[in-house]
Design a protein around this motif. Structure first.
Motif, PDB file in Angstrom:
ATOM      1  N   MET A 204       0.840  -1.186   0.000  1.00 29.85           N
ATOM      2  CA  MET A 204       0.000   0.000   0.000  1.00 29.85           C
ATOM      3  C   MET A 204       0.882   1.246   0.000  1.00 29.85           C
ATOM      4  SD  MET A 204      -2.807   0.993   2.836  1.00 29.85           S
ATOM      5  CE  MET A 204      -4.130   2.040   2.391  1.00 29.85           C
ATOM      6  N   ASP A 205       0.533   2.218  -0.840  1.00 29.07           N
ATOM      7  CA  ASP A 205       1.293   3.459  -0.891  1.00 29.07           C
ATOM      8  C   ASP A 205       1.023   4.280   0.359  1.00 29.07           C
ATOM      9  OD1 ASP A 205       2.473   3.104  -3.419  1.00 29.07           O
ATOM     10  OD2 ASP A 205       0.579   3.623  -4.380  1.00 29.07           O
ATOM     11  N   ARG A 206       2.053   4.944   0.829  1.00 29.65           N
ATOM     12  CA  ARG A 206       1.917   5.822   1.982  1.00 29.65           C
ATOM     13  C   ARG A 206       1.222   7.109   1.565  1.00 29.65           C
ATOM     14  NH1 ARG A 206       6.489   8.118   5.594  1.00 29.65           N
ATOM     15  NH2 ARG A 206       4.976   8.851   7.047  1.00 29.65           N
ATOM     16  N   ARG A 207       0.328   7.600   2.408  1.00 28.37           N
ATOM     17  CA  ARG A 207      -0.373   8.850   2.105  1.00 28.37           C
ATOM     18  C   ARG A 207       0.084   9.927   3.076  1.00 28.37           C
ATOM     19  NH1 ARG A 207      -6.440   8.405   1.446  1.00 28.37           N
ATOM     20  NH2 ARG A 207      -6.366   7.772   3.605  1.00 28.37           N
ATOM     21  N   CYS A 208      -0.213  11.162   2.715  1.00 25.64           N
ATOM     22  CA  CYS A 208       0.208  12.288   3.534  1.00 25.64           C
ATOM     23  C   CYS A 208      -0.533  12.291   4.874  1.00 25.64           C
ATOM     24  CB  CYS A 208      -0.013  13.597   2.780  1.00 25.64           C
ATOM     25  SG  CYS A 208      -1.737  14.044   2.512  1.00 25.64           S
ATOM     26  N   PRO A 209       0.022  12.968   5.877  1.00 21.92           N
ATOM     27  CA  PRO A 209      -0.615  13.026   7.195  1.00 21.92           C
ATOM     28  C   PRO A 209      -2.001  13.680   7.198  1.00 21.92           C
ATOM     29  CG  PRO A 209       1.686  13.644   7.374  1.00 21.92           C
ATOM     30  CD  PRO A 209       1.369  13.550   5.902  1.00 21.92           C
ATOM     31  N   ALA A 210      -2.327  14.498   6.208  1.00 22.13           N
ATOM     32  CA  ALA A 210      -3.638  15.145   6.158  1.00 22.13           C
ATOM     33  C   ALA A 210      -4.725  14.223   5.622  1.00 22.13           C
ATOM     34  CB  ALA A 210      -3.579  16.411   5.305  1.00 22.13           C
ATOM     35  N   ALA A 211      -4.368  13.084   5.074  1.00 20.02           N
ATOM     36  CA  ALA A 211      -5.359  12.143   4.530  1.00 20.02           C
ATOM     37  C   ALA A 211      -6.100  11.454   5.678  1.00 20.02           C
ATOM     38  CB  ALA A 211      -4.675  11.103   3.653  1.00 20.02           C
ATOM     39  N   HIS A 212      -7.405  11.617   5.720  1.00 15.16           N
ATOM     40  CA  HIS A 212      -8.226  10.964   6.738  1.00 15.16           C
ATOM     41  C   HIS A 212      -8.190   9.454   6.502  1.00 15.16           C
ATOM     42  CE1 HIS A 212     -11.783   9.772   9.017  1.00 15.16           C
ATOM     43  NE2 HIS A 212     -11.712  10.952   9.623  1.00 15.16           N
ATOM     44  N   PRO A 213      -8.117   8.654   7.547  1.00 14.30           N
ATOM     45  CA  PRO A 213      -8.049   7.193   7.374  1.00 14.30           C
ATOM     46  C   PRO A 213      -9.215   6.609   6.582  1.00 14.30           C
ATOM     47  CG  PRO A 213      -7.605   7.786   9.659  1.00 14.30           C
ATOM     48  CD  PRO A 213      -8.031   9.046   8.952  1.00 14.30           C
ATOM     49  N   GLU A 214     -10.386   7.248   6.639  1.00 19.29           N
ATOM     50  CA  GLU A 214     -11.553   6.723   5.927  1.00 19.29           C
ATOM     51  C   GLU A 214     -11.696   7.289   4.509  1.00 19.29           C
ATOM     52  OE1 GLU A 214     -15.059   7.176   8.350  1.00 19.29           O
ATOM     53  OE2 GLU A 214     -14.013   6.434  10.120  1.00 19.29           O
TER      54      GLU A 214
ATOM     55  N   GLY B 201       0.151  14.966  -5.762  1.00 18.60           N
ATOM     56  CA  GLY B 201       1.313  15.818  -5.614  1.00 18.60           C
ATOM     57  C   GLY B 201       2.005  15.643  -4.276  1.00 18.60           C
ATOM     58  N   PRO B 202       3.057  16.425  -4.084  1.00 19.41           N
ATOM     59  CA  PRO B 202       3.839  16.318  -2.848  1.00 19.41           C
ATOM     60  C   PRO B 202       3.159  17.015  -1.673  1.00 19.41           C
ATOM     61  CG  PRO B 202       4.709  18.061  -4.214  1.00 19.41           C
ATOM     62  CD  PRO B 202       3.610  17.404  -5.017  1.00 19.41           C
ATOM     63  N   VAL B 203       3.647  16.731  -0.489  1.00 16.35           N
ATOM     64  CA  VAL B 203       3.204  17.437   0.711  1.00 16.35           C
ATOM     65  C   VAL B 203       3.663  18.890   0.565  1.00 16.35           C
ATOM     66  CG1 VAL B 203       3.517  17.629   3.202  1.00 16.35           C
ATOM     67  CG2 VAL B 203       3.224  15.379   2.151  1.00 16.35           C
ATOM     68  N   SER B 204       2.708  19.811   0.569  1.00 13.79           N
ATOM     69  CA  SER B 204       3.062  21.208   0.301  1.00 13.79           C
ATOM     70  C   SER B 204       2.341  22.224   1.177  1.00 13.79           C
ATOM     71  CB  SER B 204       2.803  21.543  -1.172  1.00 13.79           C
ATOM     72  OG  SER B 204       1.461  21.279  -1.501  1.00 13.79           O
ATOM     73  N   VAL B 205       1.365  21.779   1.979  1.00  6.06           N
ATOM     74  CA  VAL B 205       0.626  22.709   2.843  1.00  6.06           C
ATOM     75  C   VAL B 205       0.558  22.193   4.272  1.00  6.06           C
ATOM     76  CG1 VAL B 205      -0.800  23.679   0.995  1.00  6.06           C
ATOM     77  CG2 VAL B 205      -1.621  21.696   2.278  1.00  6.06           C
TER      78      VAL B 205
ATOM     79  N   ALA C 108      -8.784  24.925  14.761  1.00  7.85           N
ATOM     80  CA  ALA C 108      -9.012  26.061  15.656  1.00  7.85           C
ATOM     81  C   ALA C 108      -8.233  25.954  16.966  1.00  7.85           C
ATOM     82  CB  ALA C 108     -10.508  26.204  15.950  1.00  7.85           C
ATOM     83  N   ALA C 109      -7.864  24.731  17.359  1.00 10.64           N
ATOM     84  CA  ALA C 109      -7.120  24.525  18.595  1.00 10.64           C
ATOM     85  C   ALA C 109      -5.613  24.558  18.373  1.00 10.64           C
ATOM     86  CB  ALA C 109      -7.521  23.195  19.228  1.00 10.64           C
ATOM     87  N   GLY C 110      -5.183  24.686  17.113  1.00 12.39           N
ATOM     88  CA  GLY C 110      -3.760  24.765  16.820  1.00 12.39           C
ATOM     89  C   GLY C 110      -3.104  23.449  16.429  1.00 12.39           C
ATOM     90  N   ALA C 111      -3.884  22.368  16.339  1.00 11.56           N
ATOM     91  CA  ALA C 111      -3.321  21.097  15.871  1.00 11.56           C
ATOM     92  C   ALA C 111      -3.018  21.229  14.386  1.00 11.56           C
ATOM     93  CB  ALA C 111      -4.302  19.957  16.119  1.00 11.56           C
ATOM     94  N   VAL C 112      -1.936  20.608  13.932  1.00  8.75           N
ATOM     95  CA  VAL C 112      -1.515  20.744  12.542  1.00  8.75           C
ATOM     96  C   VAL C 112      -1.369  19.393  11.866  1.00  8.75           C
ATOM     97  CG1 VAL C 112      -0.269  22.883  13.025  1.00  8.75           C
ATOM     98  CG2 VAL C 112       0.956  20.724  13.047  1.00  8.75           C
ATOM     99  N   ALA C 113      -1.531  19.416  10.543  1.00  8.57           N
ATOM    100  CA  ALA C 113      -1.243  18.258   9.699  1.00  8.57           C
ATOM    101  C   ALA C 113      -0.734  18.786   8.367  1.00  8.57           C
ATOM    102  CB  ALA C 113      -2.481  17.391   9.496  1.00  8.57           C
ATOM    103  N   ASP C 114       0.365  18.228   7.913  1.00 10.29           N
ATOM    104  CA  ASP C 114       0.893  18.595   6.607  1.00 10.29           C
ATOM    105  C   ASP C 114       0.288  17.674   5.567  1.00 10.29           C
ATOM    106  OD1 ASP C 114       2.412  20.422   7.960  1.00 10.29           O
ATOM    107  OD2 ASP C 114       4.280  19.290   7.796  1.00 10.29           O
ATOM    108  N   GLY C 115       0.063  18.203   4.364  1.00  8.85           N
ATOM    109  CA  GLY C 115      -0.565  17.366   3.353  1.00  8.85           C
ATOM    110  C   GLY C 115      -0.337  17.842   1.933  1.00  8.85           C
ATOM    111  N   CYS C 116      -0.760  16.985   1.023  1.00  7.97           N
ATOM    112  CA  CYS C 116      -0.778  17.343  -0.392  1.00  7.97           C
ATOM    113  C   CYS C 116      -1.938  18.326  -0.608  1.00  7.97           C
ATOM    114  CB  CYS C 116      -0.953  16.088  -1.252  1.00  7.97           C
ATOM    115  SG  CYS C 116      -2.556  15.256  -1.075  1.00  7.97           S
ATOM    116  N   GLU C 117      -1.984  18.941  -1.779  1.00  5.70           N
ATOM    117  CA  GLU C 117      -3.067  19.896  -2.051  1.00  5.70           C
ATOM    118  C   GLU C 117      -4.426  19.233  -1.912  1.00  5.70           C
ATOM    119  OE1 GLU C 117      -2.906  22.708  -5.330  1.00  5.70           O
ATOM    120  OE2 GLU C 117      -0.742  22.344  -5.498  1.00  5.70           O
ATOM    121  N   HIS C 118      -4.574  18.034  -2.447  1.00  4.06           N
ATOM    122  CA  HIS C 118      -5.859  17.323  -2.446  1.00  4.06           C
ATOM    123  C   HIS C 118      -6.357  17.061  -1.029  1.00  4.06           C
ATOM    124  CE1 HIS C 118      -8.899  14.409  -3.628  1.00  4.06           C
ATOM    125  NE2 HIS C 118      -8.338  13.526  -2.824  1.00  4.06           N
TER     126      HIS C 118
END
Length: 99
Positions: free
Chosen positions: A1-11, A18-22, A27-37
């Motif tokens: 299985m290909d690895r997905r970016c941290p912003a991809a929801h498990p479901e 594309g690459p991780v770029s954002v 609102a609480a300040g938690a962050v996740a980096d992800g591809c544009e999609h």
């Protein structure tokens, strides 16, 4: 299985585009980096979220994600009727309000 970016929801079954770029913040300040999609899909699912370009990202990536998120329904991979404002995209809610 290909690895997905941290912003991809498990479901969310969609692959990264594309690459991780954002970095998406909630609102609480938690962050996740992800591809544009997945960044756009995550931002669409957050109340009062924000998006920033990562240092090496292409020009305009954050605004593209922000604009894309406007038309995406929260948790868009979940099937079923969508009738309440919290289930509709921001663009759909503005259209309902005549804005």
């Amino acid at each position: 299985m290909d690895r997905r970016c941290p912003a991809a929801h498990p479901e969310d079954p969609t692959p990264c585009v594309g690459p991780v770029s954002v970095r998406v913040l909630d609102a609480a300040g938690a962050v996740a980096d992800g591809c544009e999609h997945h960044g756009a899909r995550m931002l669409a699912s957050l109340a009062r979220g924000s998006v920033y370009a990562l240092p090496e990202a292409p020009d305009g990536v954050a605004i593209r994600v922000f604009k894309a998120a406007d038309g995406i329904r929260p948790f868009c991979w979940i099937d079923g009727p969508r009738t309440t404002p919290s289930q509709l995209s921001r663009a759909e809610n503005r259209a309902r309000q005549g804005c």
